[in-house]
Enzyme design. Structure first.
Site, mmCIF file in Angstrom:
data_model
loop_
_atom_site.group_PDB
_atom_site.id
_atom_site.type_symbol
_atom_site.label_atom_id
_atom_site.label_comp_id
_atom_site.label_asym_id
_atom_site.label_seq_id
_atom_site.Cartn_x
_atom_site.Cartn_y
_atom_site.Cartn_z
ATOM 1 N N GLU A 33 -27.383 -67.124 9.924
ATOM 2 C CA GLU A 33 -26.692 -66.759 10.807
ATOM 3 C C GLU A 33 -25.469 -66.238 10.615
ATOM 4 O OE1 GLU A 33 -28.692 -67.301 13.496
ATOM 5 O OE2 GLU A 33 -30.615 -68.020 13.334
ATOM 6 N N GLN A 38 -22.665 -61.580 16.251
ATOM 7 C CA GLN A 38 -22.163 -60.299 16.578
ATOM 8 C C GLN A 38 -22.802 -59.439 15.552
ATOM 9 O OE1 GLN A 38 -19.706 -60.252 19.486
ATOM 10 N NE2 GLN A 38 -21.372 -61.595 19.656
ATOM 11 N N THR A 39 -24.012 -58.920 14.792
ATOM 12 C CA THR A 39 -24.205 -58.365 14.180
ATOM 13 C C THR A 39 -25.944 -58.053 14.157
ATOM 14 O OG1 THR A 39 -22.796 -59.314 12.671
ATOM 15 C CG2 THR A 39 -24.294 -57.728 12.135
ATOM 16 N N GLY A 77 -17.614 -56.667 8.694
ATOM 17 C CA GLY A 77 -16.764 -57.121 9.832
ATOM 18 C C GLY A 77 -16.043 -58.420 9.796
ATOM 19 N N TYR A 116 -23.584 -72.013 18.840
ATOM 20 C CA TYR A 116 -24.322 -70.964 18.387
ATOM 21 C C TYR A 116 -24.786 -71.117 17.463
ATOM 22 C CZ TYR A 116 -27.962 -67.512 16.985
ATOM 23 O OH TYR A 116 -28.670 -67.457 16.323
ATOM 24 N N ASP A 134 -26.976 -66.602 22.141
ATOM 25 C CA ASP A 134 -26.433 -65.831 22.300
ATOM 26 C C ASP A 134 -26.444 -65.161 23.607
ATOM 27 O OD1 ASP A 134 -29.170 -65.472 22.357
ATOM 28 O OD2 ASP A 134 -28.711 -63.694 19.573
ATOM 29 N N CYS A 195 -39.166 -53.363 31.406
ATOM 30 C CA CYS A 195 -39.674 -54.328 32.305
ATOM 31 C C CYS A 195 -40.953 -54.082 32.968
ATOM 32 C CB CYS A 195 -39.224 -54.403 33.904
ATOM 33 S SG CYS A 195 -37.559 -54.967 33.578
#
Length: 345
Positions: A33, A38-39, A77, A116, A134, A195
């Site tokens: 986690e 952001q990855t 990062g 989160y 998230d 969709c």
DNA sequence: AAGCCGGGGAT
DNA sequence: ATCCCAGGCTT
């Protein structure tokens, strides 16, 4: 079928097989986690495998040096994640005998674990009905329910968390949480969502109102800052200078060559007359040359680094220098790693 | 609430 | 060139 039933049903049929989905070990879940913050899964996966191999337990991670952790993290990062990971491993191993907190509320107290991640670990490892929200969940919920409250506003954060709390499957929160995230990543994608073959398309407000590409709403973030980094590759036959970044800035605790940051690009004359250059080189005799004729622009999400590499060759000894042959053992930003790979001293 | 913190992939 | 990614911390 209810919303959560559709999500869970879809997940069982479409989930990707990933290593952290074969376990509920809180150490492995926590590790995955933190890495995936952001990855993208594809980007984090090889790092997860490397960490799992190098540090099979939280004790192994706690016993490692921060430098080794950063080296394995190199390229992923947001390096504060790695520093906090290492710090928290030490806390878990030494003060809790390796035992992780087992509730959302207690997990939230760990450094590097926010709302989160606490919900993710609590649900996946401990079956607590705490909803994850998230980027994927924001997208799925904002579209399905047609919510245009900005997802990065205080109101939006609170609203979506409450909505997810109502929707979560209390009997199987782990599968629901992972399911809705996977659904957002694979089916309800940011661009060109699928969709026409979506199991939720009958009740999707955004699809009905043709607002799919307008949601979620996000308040725009700050402008990109431009910075000019002049790196001085101060070296002789065997050694070169390499310093660790200590300032509160990007790349904290990573290594780099001596840096002169300026307001604009520098000429050779301007660089050799710069106070920092003079302090570094002193009265030593040197030969200087420009390595990259073209400005290297290293793009971060919030700033562009315009980098220039000045090769400064010395004949005498270099005080505090490291062996060139060992440079690849140090954790460095991708910008520096790219240079080292190309230049090859 | 707003700013800061990486790097890479998709469009 | 722009957006966004299994976000969190600091101010």
């Amino acid at each position: 079928m209810t919303f959560s039933e559709v999500i869970i049903d879809w997940y069982r049929q479409n989930k990707r097989e990933l290593p952290w989905r074969k376990t509920t070990d809180p150490y492995k879940i926590w590790l995955s986690e933190i890495m995936l913050q952001q990855t993208r899964v594809d980007q984090g996966l090889p790092y997860y495998l490397a960490f799992e191999k190098a540090f099979p337990t939280v004790f192994d991670l706690a016993d490692a040096t921060e430098e080794k952790v950063l080296k394995l993290w190199q390229g992923l990062g947001y390096y504060s994640r790695a520093r906090n990971l290492h710090h928290t491993a030490g806390y878990i191993a030494r003060e809790r005998k390796g035992e992780f907190p087992s509730s959302y509320k207690e997990l939230l107290k760990l450094k590097g674990v926010g709302d989160y991640t606490a919900s993710a670990i609590a649900s996946i490892s401990f079956n607590e009905a705490s909803p994850v929200v998230d980027g994927n969940v924001y997208r799925v919920l904002s579209r399905y329910f047609g919510i245009d409250t900005p997802i990065n506003s205080g109101r939006g954060i609170k609203y979506f968390k409450e909505l997810a709390q109502e929707l979560i499957d209390k009997e199987d929160p782990a599968t629901f949480n992972q399911g809705i995230m996977e659904f957002g990543a694979v089916q309800c994608k940011p661009r060109s969502p699928l969709c026409s073959e979506c199991p939720l398309n009958a009740g999707c407000v955004a699809l009905k109102d043709n607002l799919v590409d307008q949601l979620p709403v996000k308040i725009r973030n700050a402008r990109i800052k431009h910075r000019y980094f002049n790196y001085l590759i101060v070296h002789n036959e065997h050694r070169t200078l390499l310093f660790q970044r200590r300032e509160k800035d990007i790349w904290q605790h990573l290594y780099e060559f001596p840096l002169v940051e300026t307001e604009k690009p520098m000429s050779e004359e301007e660089i050799i007359s710069h106070p920092q250059f003079k302090e570094l080189i002193g009265e030593n005799r040197f030969e200087i040359s420009l390595y990259n004729k073209e400005n290297v622009v290293h793009k971060l999400s919030h700033q562009h680094i315009h980098a220039t590499f000045w090769i400064v060759y010395l004949k005498n000894d270099i005080e505090g220098g490291i062996r060139k042959s060992r440079i690849k053992e140090y954790p460095v930003p991708v910008l520096i790693a790219n240079f080292v790979r190309e230049y090859e001293f």
